[in-house]
Design an enzyme around this catalytic site. Structure first.
Site, PDB file in Angstrom:
ATOM      1  N   ARG A  86     -12.758  29.263 -31.822  1.00 44.59           N
ATOM      2  CA  ARG A  86     -11.989  28.514 -30.821  1.00 44.59           C
ATOM      3  C   ARG A  86     -12.852  27.402 -30.229  1.00 44.59           C
ATOM      4  O   ARG A  86     -12.387  26.307 -29.968  1.00 44.59           O
ATOM      5  CB  ARG A  86     -11.467  29.431 -29.702  1.00 44.59           C
ATOM      6  CG  ARG A  86     -10.823  28.633 -28.584  1.00 44.59           C
ATOM      7  CD  ARG A  86      -9.992  29.399 -27.552  1.00 44.59           C
ATOM      8  NE  ARG A  86     -10.284  30.791 -27.411  1.00 44.59           N
ATOM      9  CZ  ARG A  86     -11.347  31.303 -26.741  1.00 44.59           C
ATOM     10  NH1 ARG A  86     -12.199  30.489 -26.132  1.00 44.59           N
ATOM     11  NH2 ARG A  86     -11.533  32.590 -26.677  1.00 44.59           N
TER      12      ARG A  86
ATOM     13  N   TYR B 256       8.055   9.238 -25.720  1.00 42.59           N
ATOM     14  CA  TYR B 256       8.444  10.304 -26.652  1.00 42.59           C
ATOM     15  C   TYR B 256       9.150  11.406 -25.858  1.00 42.59           C
ATOM     16  O   TYR B 256       8.651  11.849 -24.816  1.00 42.59           O
ATOM     17  CB  TYR B 256       7.195  10.848 -27.357  1.00 42.59           C
ATOM     18  CG  TYR B 256       7.478  12.066 -28.192  1.00 42.59           C
ATOM     19  CD1 TYR B 256       8.240  11.958 -29.350  1.00 42.59           C
ATOM     20  CD2 TYR B 256       7.026  13.319 -27.817  1.00 42.59           C
ATOM     21  CE1 TYR B 256       8.529  13.083 -30.108  1.00 42.59           C
ATOM     22  CE2 TYR B 256       7.306  14.441 -28.575  1.00 42.59           C
ATOM     23  CZ  TYR B 256       8.061  14.313 -29.720  1.00 42.59           C
ATOM     24  OH  TYR B 256       8.347  15.424 -30.458  1.00 42.59           O
TER      25      TYR B 256
ATOM     26  N   ASP C  83      -0.836   6.999 -26.283  1.00 36.45           N
ATOM     27  CA  ASP C  83      -0.336   7.770 -27.416  1.00 36.45           C
ATOM     28  C   ASP C  83      -0.213   6.779 -28.577  1.00 36.45           C
ATOM     29  O   ASP C  83       0.686   5.951 -28.611  1.00 36.45           O
ATOM     30  CB  ASP C  83       1.016   8.390 -27.039  1.00 36.45           C
ATOM     31  CG  ASP C  83       1.592   9.254 -28.145  1.00 36.45           C
ATOM     32  OD1 ASP C  83       1.237   9.031 -29.321  1.00 36.45           O
ATOM     33  OD2 ASP C  83       2.416  10.135 -27.851  1.00 36.45           O
TER      34      ASP C  83
ATOM     35  N   LYS D 228       2.383  13.152 -37.679  1.00 42.31           N
ATOM     36  CA  LYS D 228       3.082  11.963 -38.158  1.00 42.31           C
ATOM     37  C   LYS D 228       2.198  11.204 -39.156  1.00 42.31           C
ATOM     38  O   LYS D 228       1.864  11.745 -40.191  1.00 42.31           O
ATOM     39  CB  LYS D 228       3.499  11.113 -36.958  1.00 42.31           C
ATOM     40  CG  LYS D 228       4.089  11.921 -35.788  1.00 42.31           C
ATOM     41  CD  LYS D 228       5.414  12.583 -36.115  1.00 42.31           C
ATOM     42  CE  LYS D 228       5.848  13.619 -35.081  1.00 42.31           C
ATOM     43  NZ  LYS D 228       5.922  13.141 -33.712  1.00 42.31           N
TER      44      LYS D 228
END
Ligand SMILES: *Cc1c(COP(=O)(O)O)cnc(C)c1O
Length: 382
Positions: free
Chosen positions: A46, A98, A171, A196
């Site tokens: 992690r 978004y 973004d 994306k």
């Protein structure tokens, strides 16, 4: 190596004892320590994992940033960036955001941390500055925006953020570092839904954040939060995303070339009310787009003349464009934001920003442009 074309292929290069050209995929969750409390470079997955680190280094290099952080999804990346804020903070965001980011701000953070948000048209620089309050801590920008393809002036907004000591976040999912690098305009944080364009093959969900070398404090806090909150990307998805990025530069070139051809073609069609694409001269911020972007990307939105039934008939007649959410893959997709990607917005919110039922969003793939145009021509002909 300096060019994006070469860096996309080689930024992930990692020395390997056996000389492997493609570095191995490390799935181990834990790493041997030489003595208690004396770990090597890796300790527990992690905190850090070599395959994830390879992706983080790659995106940081492409964005010309200092540090990369990979997350389980784009929204997990957004969420952890918002964890930089203390409770009762105020955030300024572009008004055409978004849908999932807007939902996170309004339906989660408002309730859990008392976050308040002002939504401002990215073209309205005076409006952005006027919206700043004593508890404003962050500016959140998308450019081009989703789905209306509005542009934000990155240098001007970074300057406002610096003047008021706000954390500036972009973004950069739509443009990718191949088309614009916000950190070079003065932004502190760049984030991606790597689902994306970065991965580019519609087979991984992932998010990446990159911080600027000029924002060491933000880097340090994000490194802490990535581990403390724990929504990290798994090794396999990290590996796949690095693999996808190797062709990013060449894909973005083709996406942009195809989209420009299609946008010009769409603009000349009688059944169409408006085409939103920053590469068109008719785009109100075309000059800014030319100054700021290397090419204009693969996303187009288009408003049809006709009722909802007509819109549904057009979509049903398409053969190459697939009706689906998401974007940025090699294949062309189409969606109706009002009932798909942006369905979480109320009808009033949609009206306010200009999302109508007649609006379709195209993610133009890397297929043959003439065949894509023929597909659209067939769909638009009654
Ligand atoms: C898809 C998307 C996100 C969210 O990313 P996920 O990987 O789906 O969680 C955030 N911002 C933009 C611009 C997006 O397109």
């Amino acid at each position: 190596m300096k060019t994006l074309e070469s860096l996309a292929v080689h930024a992930s290069d990692t020395p390997d004892e056996l000389g492997a050209v493609v570095p191995p995929l490390y799935t181990s969750t834990t790493f041997r320590q030489t003595a208690p409390g004396e770990p090597g470079p890796y300790e527990y997955a992690r905190m850090a994992n070599p395959t994830r680190a390879m992706l983080e280094k790659t995106v940081a290099t492409l964005e010309n940033g200092a540090h990369g952080f990979a997350f389980a999804t784009g929204l997990a990346a957004c969420s952890t960036v918002l964890d930089l804020l203390d409770k009762d903070a105020h955030l300024i965001a572009v008004d055409d955001l978004y849908g999932g980011t807007r939902r996170l701000l309004e339906k989660v953070r408002q309730r859990t941390t008392g976050l308040t948000v002002s939504y401002i048209d990215p073209a309205d620089l005076a409006g952005i500055e006027a919206a700043i309050r004593p508890n404003t801590r962050m500016i959140w920008v998308e450019t081009p925006t989703n789905p209306l393809m509005k542009m934000a002036d990155l240098s001007a907004i970074a300057a406002i953020a610096k003047r008021h000591k706000l954390i500036s976040v972009v973004d950069n999912t739509f443009a990718t570092p191949c088309l614009q690098r916000p950190i070079e305009h003065g932004f502190d944080v760049v984030l991606h839904s790597a689902t994306k364009y970065l991965n580019g093959h519609s087979d991984v969900v992932a998010g990446v954040v990159v911080t600027s070398a000029d924002a060491p404090e933000v880097s340090e806090r994000l490194a802490f939060l990535q581990n403390a909150v724990g929504s990290v990307l798994d090794p396999y998805s990290s590996f796949m995303t690095v693999r996808g990025i190797k062709t990013l530069a060449i894909r973005m070139e083709r996406h942009s070339e195809n989209a420009l051809k299609i946008a010009h073609w769409l603009e000349a069609q009688p059944g169409i009310k408006a085409v939103h694409y920053p590469g068109l001269e008719s785009h109100p911020q075309h000059a800014l787009a030319k100054r700021q972007m290397r090419a204009f990307g693969g996303m187009i939105s288009v408003e049809l003349n006709g009722d909802n039934d007509y819109v549904r008939r057009v979509v049903a007649r398409l053969r190459i464009f697939t009706l689906a959410e998401s974007l940025g893959g090699v294949e062309s997709l189409i969606c109706q934001p009002s009932v798909m990607t942006h369905a979480a917005m109320s009808p009033e919110q949609q009206r306010e920003v200009g999302i109508t039922p007649q609006l379709l969003r195209l993610s133009v793939g890397i297929e043959n442009a003439d065949e894509l145009i023929a597909d659209l021509a067939h769909a638009f002909t009654e």
